[in-house]
Design an enzyme around this catalytic site. Sequence first.
Site, PDB file in Angstrom:
ATOM      1  N   HIS A 103       0.911  -0.776   0.158  1.00 52.00           N
ATOM      2  CA  HIS A 103       0.002   0.022  -0.060  1.00 52.00           C
ATOM      3  C   HIS A 103       0.825   1.554  -0.069  1.00 52.00           C
ATOM      4  O   HIS A 103       0.534   2.555  -0.217  1.00 52.00           O
ATOM      5  CB  HIS A 103      -0.690   0.087   1.315  1.00 52.00           C
ATOM      6  CG  HIS A 103      -2.276  -1.118   1.002  1.00 52.00           C
ATOM      7  ND1 HIS A 103      -3.443  -1.528   1.602  1.00 52.00           N
ATOM      8  CD2 HIS A 103      -2.742  -0.010  -0.326  1.00 52.00           C
ATOM      9  CE1 HIS A 103      -3.957  -1.871   1.493  1.00 52.00           C
ATOM     10  NE2 HIS A 103      -4.398  -1.808   0.006  1.00 52.00           N
ATOM     11  N   ASP A 124      -4.614 -12.308 -17.165  1.00 49.53           N
ATOM     12  CA  ASP A 124      -5.256 -13.842 -16.688  1.00 49.53           C
ATOM     13  C   ASP A 124      -4.749 -14.345 -18.139  1.00 49.53           C
ATOM     14  O   ASP A 124      -4.289 -15.603 -18.436  1.00 49.53           O
ATOM     15  CB  ASP A 124      -6.865 -13.662 -16.265  1.00 49.53           C
ATOM     16  CG  ASP A 124      -6.691 -13.208 -15.343  1.00 49.53           C
ATOM     17  OD1 ASP A 124      -6.305 -14.042 -14.085  1.00 49.53           O
ATOM     18  OD2 ASP A 124      -7.574 -12.323 -14.587  1.00 49.53           O
ATOM     19  N   CYS A 128      -7.070  -4.733 -22.124  1.00 47.68           N
ATOM     20  CA  CYS A 128      -7.195  -3.623 -20.570  1.00 47.68           C
ATOM     21  C   CYS A 128      -6.001  -4.169 -19.529  1.00 47.68           C
ATOM     22  O   CYS A 128      -5.724  -3.784 -18.305  1.00 47.68           O
ATOM     23  CB  CYS A 128      -7.722  -3.743 -20.485  1.00 47.68           C
ATOM     24  SG  CYS A 128      -8.896  -4.881 -19.779  1.00 47.68           S
TER      25      CYS A 128
HETATM   26  C1  PEP Z   1      -6.402  -8.411 -17.217  1.00 45.63           C
HETATM   27  O1  PEP Z   1      -6.764 -10.335 -16.411  1.00 45.63           O
HETATM   28  O2  PEP Z   1      -5.666  -8.701 -17.641  1.00 45.63           O
HETATM   29  C2  PEP Z   1      -7.254  -7.776 -16.163  1.00 45.63           C
HETATM   30  C3  PEP Z   1      -6.993  -6.261 -16.850  1.00 45.63           C
HETATM   31  O3  PEP Z   1      -7.914  -8.142 -15.072  1.00 45.63           O
HETATM   32  P1  PEP Z   1      -7.957  -8.287 -13.812  1.00 45.63           P
HETATM   33  O4  PEP Z   1      -6.018  -7.376 -14.081  1.00 45.63           O
HETATM   34  O5  PEP Z   1      -8.692  -7.411 -12.776  1.00 45.63           O
HETATM   35  O6  PEP Z   1      -7.561 -10.058 -13.123  1.00 45.63           O
HETATM   36 MG    MG Z   2      -8.660 -10.431 -14.810  1.00 47.79          MG
END
Ligand code: PEP
Ligand code: MG
Length: 539
Positions: A187, A447, A494
Amino acid sequence: MQGGAAALAYRGRTASIGFAHGPFVRVNAGTSGERVAGSLVEEALALRKAIDAASGQIAELAAIAGGEAAQILEFQVALLEDEDFIEAIFAAIGEGDAADVAWCSALEAQIADYNAAEDEYLKARSSDLADLRDRVMAILRGGVGQALTVPSGAVVCADDLPPSRFLEIDWSGGGGLALLRGSPTSHVAMLARARGIPMVVQLGAVPELGATALLDGEGATLELDPSAEQLRLFEKRRDIHRKSRASARAILRRPTALWRGERIKLFINIQHVDDLAHADAQYADGIGLMRTEFLLTGRGGLPDEEAQFEAYDAVLRWAGQRPVTIRTFDAGGDKPVPGFTLDSEANPFLGVRGLRLCLARPEIFAVQLRALARAAVRGNLKVMFPMVTSADELEAGRKLFAEVVRRLQADGIAATLPELGIMVEVPAAALAINSFKAAFFSIGSNDLAQYVLACDRSNGALTPLMDPLHPAVFELIARTAEHGRRAGVSVSLCGDIASDPRCLPALLNCGLRELSVTTSALAQIKQTIDRLSSGGSLG
Ligand code: PEP
Ligand code: MG
């Protein structure tokens, strides 16, 4: 890098970029001193008073700091308000322990538990607990939890530094933070990044004494009592950094990012409306990912419909006409939520997380969908589901959402079904992308890489293998982009690689035209697109 002829230099890991040159100040976040124990009643009273005083101090700090920092401090307040936990300490006093002994051993046990966690996020919380332990101990031992005062612009060096101690320091005159231990995911690192304070962690052994220090958050180095030559080189690196930031910010103000004449939409990833206070956020084309599971981690359990509606509405108001993509709860995996996620799973990353969990807990999911359906009439809202594996799951989510909207409208409440999309982060979804009737796709490369490469994303030992541009991962990214182009469905990305300039050529070349990045990377990404577009290198 250590020792050397001229001065002492140490290398650690970057937690926040930037440069600091100032007085070297070693601080000790711990406490010392002895106290004499009284009767059982006196000891219980002393602890009660110390806890109340600590609560007051933390509440005051949270009120001054606001936003994200306040949320971090809530973790400490929550523990002080945890009756079972506090009662056990008073029971130990009842059995003859002194107040400081009972308090300290209870906190030590908690700290050991958090330290033993495999999850990096939970591990990092142990420093918050150590902070709380020391604050109450200082009060019990007759101190008043004195605020840290350091000279303006100092390079503060500590073993580790808890968030509340960080917030006590006046950073308005600049300065930097050098930690012998610490973690870039803690944090306090988040706070340093948010405030633009350079920070280097895991420096190992650094001497207690030094007059001045140079902290280079980019090269992750600390130099003590530098020679004239070291200072000259440091200033050169700092100037290059400043110039590059200034030119990136100038490009940021241009209305659109163009790559070979084509418009590239640059969105930002946020978790909370406070994240939009970042000066660069206003230049984004919209919000490409609002992670909502962080709403679940505050005090007071799961947020109700009204609290959620307000959170979504505030972001839509900020965005005006710009699109806002809100992702439904992605709890589970590395984001456990008490009372929601299952704690008995052997492999939580492969378990009931994301949309799977929401469909399994429709009573919780419906509250979020109601809040989203109500917010959808107030702005340009899109909603996406995380961790989708099969088209049936998308349809089950859509059905539930449509039913929620029907009920709201039947009750005369303004609501509408927003555009529905999915995250593409499970390899099966990328491979069977044709089967999804989604209004848009957003590639979750964090992911996707984890599942394609069979590498737990939170396991630091696998970092060398965890390459999101591995040909196998990239093939799925390119395949999804290609499907979007042919089907006329928008595809964005993203995951973290969108914020990494080194990955941009590959992402643009495979046809992606929409990226969602961390706000602090927005200027650099726009600048890199500009450079690539004019035939330049990554710079
Ligand atoms: C991803 O998995 O790339 C993503 C943007 O979501 P998170 O990092 O929240 O799993
Ligand atoms: Mg993800």
